[in-house]
Motif scaffolding. Sequence first.
Motif, PDB file in Angstrom:
ATOM      1  N   VAL A 620      35.881  35.284  -1.609  1.00  0.00           N
ATOM      2  CA  VAL A 620      36.407  34.449  -1.881  1.00  0.00           C
ATOM      3  C   VAL A 620      37.186  35.139  -2.277  1.00  0.00           C
ATOM      4  O   VAL A 620      37.543  36.743  -2.610  1.00  0.00           O
ATOM      5  CB  VAL A 620      35.932  34.014  -2.934  1.00  0.00           C
ATOM      6  N   THR A 621      38.255  35.314  -2.005  1.00  0.00           N
ATOM      7  CA  THR A 621      39.874  36.350  -2.323  1.00  0.00           C
ATOM      8  C   THR A 621      40.246  35.536  -3.240  1.00  0.00           C
ATOM      9  O   THR A 621      40.768  34.037  -3.457  1.00  0.00           O
ATOM     10  CB  THR A 621      41.042  36.667  -1.238  1.00  0.00           C
ATOM     11  N   ARG A 622      41.321  36.165  -4.273  1.00  0.00           N
ATOM     12  CA  ARG A 622      41.818  34.937  -5.739  1.00  0.00           C
ATOM     13  C   ARG A 622      42.942  36.242  -6.056  1.00  0.00           C
ATOM     14  O   ARG A 622      42.252  37.401  -6.374  1.00  0.00           O
ATOM     15  CB  ARG A 622      40.800  34.610  -6.998  1.00  0.00           C
ATOM     16  N   PHE A 623      43.580  35.642  -6.158  1.00  0.00           N
ATOM     17  CA  PHE A 623      44.980  35.802  -6.896  1.00  0.00           C
ATOM     18  C   PHE A 623      45.261  35.328  -8.110  1.00  0.00           C
ATOM     19  O   PHE A 623      45.655  34.150  -7.740  1.00  0.00           O
ATOM     20  CB  PHE A 623      46.131  36.288  -6.021  1.00  0.00           C
ATOM     21  N   ASP A 624      45.230  35.826  -9.057  1.00  0.00           N
ATOM     22  CA  ASP A 624      46.251  34.938 -10.382  1.00  0.00           C
ATOM     23  C   ASP A 624      47.680  35.123 -10.287  1.00  0.00           C
ATOM     24  O   ASP A 624      48.085  35.464 -10.533  1.00  0.00           O
ATOM     25  CB  ASP A 624      45.730  35.672 -11.156  1.00  0.00           C
ATOM     26  N   LEU A 625      48.271  34.123 -10.869  1.00  0.00           N
ATOM     27  CA  LEU A 625      49.175  33.959 -10.919  1.00  0.00           C
ATOM     28  C   LEU A 625      50.162  35.061 -12.049  1.00  0.00           C
ATOM     29  O   LEU A 625      51.528  35.356 -12.526  1.00  0.00           O
ATOM     30  CB  LEU A 625      49.831  32.518 -11.476  1.00  0.00           C
ATOM     31  N   GLU A 626      49.805  34.951 -13.418  1.00  0.00           N
ATOM     32  CA  GLU A 626      49.516  35.944 -14.351  1.00  0.00           C
ATOM     33  C   GLU A 626      50.466  37.211 -13.819  1.00  0.00           C
ATOM     34  O   GLU A 626      50.947  37.868 -14.307  1.00  0.00           O
ATOM     35  CB  GLU A 626      48.552  35.893 -15.529  1.00  0.00           C
ATOM     36  N   GLU A 627      50.057  37.816 -12.391  1.00  0.00           N
ATOM     37  CA  GLU A 627      50.440  38.613 -11.434  1.00  0.00           C
ATOM     38  C   GLU A 627      51.844  38.645 -10.685  1.00  0.00           C
ATOM     39  O   GLU A 627      52.574  39.406 -10.570  1.00  0.00           O
ATOM     40  CB  GLU A 627      49.466  39.446 -10.571  1.00  0.00           C
ATOM     41  N   LEU A 628      52.613  37.359 -11.111  1.00  0.00           N
ATOM     42  CA  LEU A 628      53.550  37.100 -10.468  1.00  0.00           C
ATOM     43  C   LEU A 628      55.067  37.193 -10.511  1.00  0.00           C
ATOM     44  O   LEU A 628      55.128  36.613 -11.893  1.00  0.00           O
ATOM     45  CB  LEU A 628      53.364  35.325  -9.157  1.00  0.00           C
ATOM     46  N   ASP A 629      55.126  37.916 -10.254  1.00  0.00           N
ATOM     47  CA  ASP A 629      56.748  37.781 -10.839  1.00  0.00           C
ATOM     48  C   ASP A 629      57.482  36.387 -11.325  1.00  0.00           C
ATOM     49  O   ASP A 629      57.829  36.139 -12.647  1.00  0.00           O
ATOM     50  CB  ASP A 629      57.918  38.968  -9.748  1.00  0.00           C
ATOM     51  N   ARG A 630      57.688  35.485 -10.457  1.00  0.00           N
ATOM     52  CA  ARG A 630      58.515  34.656 -10.387  1.00  0.00           C
ATOM     53  C   ARG A 630      57.765  33.749 -11.605  1.00  0.00           C
ATOM     54  O   ARG A 630      58.516  32.693 -12.211  1.00  0.00           O
ATOM     55  CB  ARG A 630      58.920  33.192  -9.256  1.00  0.00           C
ATOM     56  N   ALA A 631      56.378  33.374 -11.387  1.00  0.00           N
ATOM     57  CA  ALA A 631      55.745  33.149 -12.701  1.00  0.00           C
ATOM     58  C   ALA A 631      55.935  33.379 -13.778  1.00  0.00           C
ATOM     59  O   ALA A 631      56.315  32.847 -14.919  1.00  0.00           O
ATOM     60  CB  ALA A 631      54.330  33.290 -12.399  1.00  0.00           C
ATOM     61  N   ILE A 632      55.962  34.441 -14.228  1.00  0.00           N
ATOM     62  CA  ILE A 632      56.060  35.130 -15.444  1.00  0.00           C
ATOM     63  C   ILE A 632      57.947  34.364 -15.794  1.00  0.00           C
ATOM     64  O   ILE A 632      57.911  34.309 -16.511  1.00  0.00           O
ATOM     65  CB  ILE A 632      56.408  36.738 -15.001  1.00  0.00           C
ATOM     66  N   ALA A 633      59.180  34.949 -14.634  1.00  0.00           N
ATOM     67  CA  ALA A 633      59.917  34.648 -14.823  1.00  0.00           C
ATOM     68  C   ALA A 633      60.124  33.481 -15.532  1.00  0.00           C
ATOM     69  O   ALA A 633      60.762  32.255 -16.522  1.00  0.00           O
ATOM     70  CB  ALA A 633      61.123  34.567 -14.440  1.00  0.00           C
ATOM     71  N   ASP A 634      58.714  32.135 -15.420  1.00  0.00           N
ATOM     72  CA  ASP A 634      59.517  30.899 -14.920  1.00  0.00           C
ATOM     73  C   ASP A 634      58.356  30.398 -16.826  1.00  0.00           C
ATOM     74  O   ASP A 634      58.683  29.463 -16.965  1.00  0.00           O
ATOM     75  CB  ASP A 634      58.919  30.156 -13.870  1.00  0.00           C
ATOM     76  N   GLY A 635      57.683  31.394 -17.544  1.00  0.00           N
ATOM     77  CA  GLY A 635      56.952  31.154 -18.077  1.00  0.00           C
ATOM     78  C   GLY A 635      55.912  30.219 -17.821  1.00  0.00           C
ATOM     79  O   GLY A 635      55.160  28.945 -18.393  1.00  0.00           O
ATOM     80  N   SER A 636      55.287  30.390 -16.022  1.00  0.00           N
ATOM     81  CA  SER A 636      53.845  29.078 -15.761  1.00  0.00           C
ATOM     82  C   SER A 636      53.234  30.281 -14.751  1.00  0.00           C
ATOM     83  O   SER A 636      53.349  30.112 -13.432  1.00  0.00           O
ATOM     84  CB  SER A 636      54.689  28.412 -14.696  1.00  0.00           C
ATOM     85  N   THR A 637      52.662  31.298 -15.722  1.00  0.00           N
ATOM     86  CA  THR A 637      51.698  31.525 -15.562  1.00  0.00           C
ATOM     87  C   THR A 637      50.512  31.867 -15.197  1.00  0.00           C
ATOM     88  O   THR A 637      49.331  32.006 -15.313  1.00  0.00           O
ATOM     89  CB  THR A 637      51.069  33.454 -15.701  1.00  0.00           C
ATOM     90  N   LYS A 638      50.002  30.128 -15.849  1.00  0.00           N
ATOM     91  CA  LYS A 638      48.160  29.529 -16.014  1.00  0.00           C
ATOM     92  C   LYS A 638      48.111  28.873 -14.103  1.00  0.00           C
ATOM     93  O   LYS A 638      48.559  28.181 -13.824  1.00  0.00           O
ATOM     94  CB  LYS A 638      47.887  28.729 -16.303  1.00  0.00           C
ATOM     95  N   GLY A 639      47.029  29.267 -13.784  1.00  0.00           N
ATOM     96  CA  GLY A 639      46.907  29.399 -12.740  1.00  0.00           C
ATOM     97  C   GLY A 639      46.275  30.610 -11.321  1.00  0.00           C
ATOM     98  O   GLY A 639      46.549  31.599 -11.756  1.00  0.00           O
ATOM     99  N   PHE A 640      45.807  29.787 -10.342  1.00  0.00           N
ATOM    100  CA  PHE A 640      45.844  31.365  -8.872  1.00  0.00           C
ATOM    101  C   PHE A 640      45.775  30.236  -7.854  1.00  0.00           C
ATOM    102  O   PHE A 640      45.964  29.226  -7.691  1.00  0.00           O
ATOM    103  CB  PHE A 640      43.701  31.559  -9.678  1.00  0.00           C
ATOM    104  N   VAL A 641      45.195  31.362  -6.391  1.00  0.00           N
ATOM    105  CA  VAL A 641      45.034  31.291  -5.113  1.00  0.00           C
ATOM    106  C   VAL A 641      44.113  32.009  -5.010  1.00  0.00           C
ATOM    107  O   VAL A 641      43.781  32.781  -4.972  1.00  0.00           O
ATOM    108  CB  VAL A 641      46.552  31.534  -4.535  1.00  0.00           C
ATOM    109  N   LYS A 642      42.607  31.230  -4.825  1.00  0.00           N
ATOM    110  CA  LYS A 642      42.115  31.011  -4.181  1.00  0.00           C
ATOM    111  C   LYS A 642      42.075  30.300  -2.356  1.00  0.00           C
ATOM    112  O   LYS A 642      41.549  29.591  -2.166  1.00  0.00           O
ATOM    113  CB  LYS A 642      40.705  30.461  -5.056  1.00  0.00           C
ATOM    114  N   VAL A 643      41.033  31.944  -1.809  1.00  0.00           N
ATOM    115  CA  VAL A 643      41.257  31.847  -0.513  1.00  0.00           C
ATOM    116  C   VAL A 643      39.736  31.578  -0.042  1.00  0.00           C
ATOM    117  O   VAL A 643      39.350  32.759  -0.144  1.00  0.00           O
ATOM    118  CB  VAL A 643      42.167  32.580   0.298  1.00  0.00           C
TER     119      VAL A 643
END
Length: 737
Positions: A620-643
């Motif tokens: 499992v590889t997981r990236f949390d959206l709270e670390e993504l610049d665009r998500a921070i700018a949009d205020g939409s940091t809830k979530g993740f990408v799991k591969v």
Amino acid sequence: MLKKTSWQRWLLVIVAAIAVVWAYQAFDVGNLLTLETLKSSRDQLLGLYASQPGLTLGVFFVGYVLAAAVSIPGAAILTLAAGALFGFWLGLLVVSFASSIGALLAFLVARYLLHDTMQARFTRTLAPINEGVKRDGVFYLLTLRLVPVFPFWLVNLVMGLTPMTAARYYLTSQVGMLPGTAVFVLAGTQLALIQSLGDVVSPGMLASLVLFGVFPLIAKFVVGFLKRKKLYANWPKPKRFDRNLVVIGAGAGGLVTAYIAAAVKAKVTLIEGHKMGGDCLNYGCVPSKALIRSAKLAKQLKEADQFGFEAVSGKANFAKVMQRVHQVIAGVEPHDSVERYTGLGVEVLQGHAVITSPWHVQITLADGSTQTLSTRNIVIAAGARPFVPPIAGLEQAGYLTSDTVWNLNELPPRLVVLGGGPIGCELAQSFARVGSTVTQVEMAPRLMSREDPDASALVQASLTDDGVHVLVGHEALRIEIQDGQKTLIVKEGKGDDATERSIAFDEILVAVGRSPRVTGYGLEELGIPLTARKTVQTNAYLQTLYPNIFAVGDVAGPFQLTHTAAHQAWYAAVNALFGQFKTFKADYSVIPWTTFTDPEVARVGLSEAEAKDQGIAYEVTRFDLEELDRAIADGSTKGFVKVLTVPGKDKILGVTIVGEHAGDLLAEYVLAMRHGLGLNKILGTVHTYPTLAEANKYAAGQWKRAHAPQKILALLEKFHRYNRGGETSPPLAEKSA
């Protein structure tokens, strides 16, 4: 505990099995039953047969029966030996009866030992199999004997568990195995004559080899011909047809099927009994996404102060919200209209269709008139309807479904939503955001149980934040009405620990799933079977019991998704119109789907839970959206990408994305999986900054860092230290020396 008779039976079979294994090893049967041994001992065997024909025949016959009964390897060699020793006709006679008797013995052993136990333990599972064997068992067995798809011993074992009589089994095996036996015996007569290289190209030898190679194809053709002849026996085939294709249902599956048929210049008629566009346009995808958009805006307006705005109420006017929903439907409607498809070359008839034979469809039009079309092929795309559970008091109280909720003009002050799947979650959240007090009831221990727990937990938390009162692990028992007040009684827990609670409501929305439309248009009369899930039973080519009748979309499964219906439509159209030349199996290997809650949940391939259940190794590889610049700018940091990937490799097994526009982000992984691209390819692709799509690249980057070659990196560190003057000799040179 086993009964005494059961112990006796099993003791007998264990002793017999030990004896067989011992004899096989002691007499070196494995080496004896080879082509080389047969050829080297041919003269000796012929001499023995010449001096003692009766004894040789008897021993061979008994040996073959035993070999067939216990299914030891080498039956093919024994069959060749029969041709070599006894000639074609006598060899065919001996082997034909010996193999059938051996098969019967194995059949009887399976029945004696296992039949009663298996039937008692798996009564429900075996019921449709038993019914099928009673109806068409002889044909099934004949098919297996003529075209031996399954091993000889497996057929004996499985058929012994069914209701087929021993006499019928023996006679069918005797007939079914005869052609194949003849080919092997003939080959044996020719193999026995090989003395030199010239004998290999003799006419007899070549003929036997040709028969040996083409027999399976001939047998398959004969079986198919006999099956079709029996299947269509009661349905006279027209000499000419009005249409190449008739499609029943103008939802996604039917529309795409008709479009493809018209595009390749086939004469096609599309029949729709209600509204063009089917469920997706009128009751599902389109109206729900329009409502979700309004509900999302209401949420954003209520939180406008976070973006620097003041005095924004975000209060929704429900009547205007629903007015917009219908405007959106009207805006999309022309894409699926009668006029558009007529312009594409499709004949569109609006009425009720009934399949009266595999070649005929009767249509009752809106004015009451009827007409019957003859057609070479039929595609069923009848869709599905909301499933309404048998809850006491539900009919009296009245209820909404995902079909009828769009008729509301006033916002229900108190709304109960039954169901925690995608439809229930989307509508519960939307109604809560536009002002209803919503209680969501789900019998399972969590919402969206098809998704991983971390994904469903985020959705439940979001629904709770929006004011939805989520009750998981609660069963709806009944509805009570007193003085006009409607109350749902639910139960939590089981047995003595169960507790009941009451939920007052103004409207109740039933969203517990959808049932395929499988009645009312001729399936029952034609005997087209259904699956355990009550979908139309189809094979890999989407053919039903009748090869010229196909089914696609919700009515066929396995997915109730608009894009899957459209995907199936290509296979159905091509197989129907060009199947005489080439057929294609429907490919479900990479099917994506999205639940349009906020945050969205999108998935393709395996979830982590599915991989565990199926015993598939994964990383499992997981990236949390709270670390993504665009998500921070949009205020939409809830979530993740799991591969999920193959251990140690970048091959993608499955992806789950939770977050803003997750359905759009998933497309990159769908493309990668469809074309065999791994995470390294995604990492090497330039992604625009700052976008949400960068989350895919960063997830690939996390996988790469976790699989970085540590030994090489350590050497590189030393190399760079050397270049800075920290060491006297380059480490790479030392390693090579």
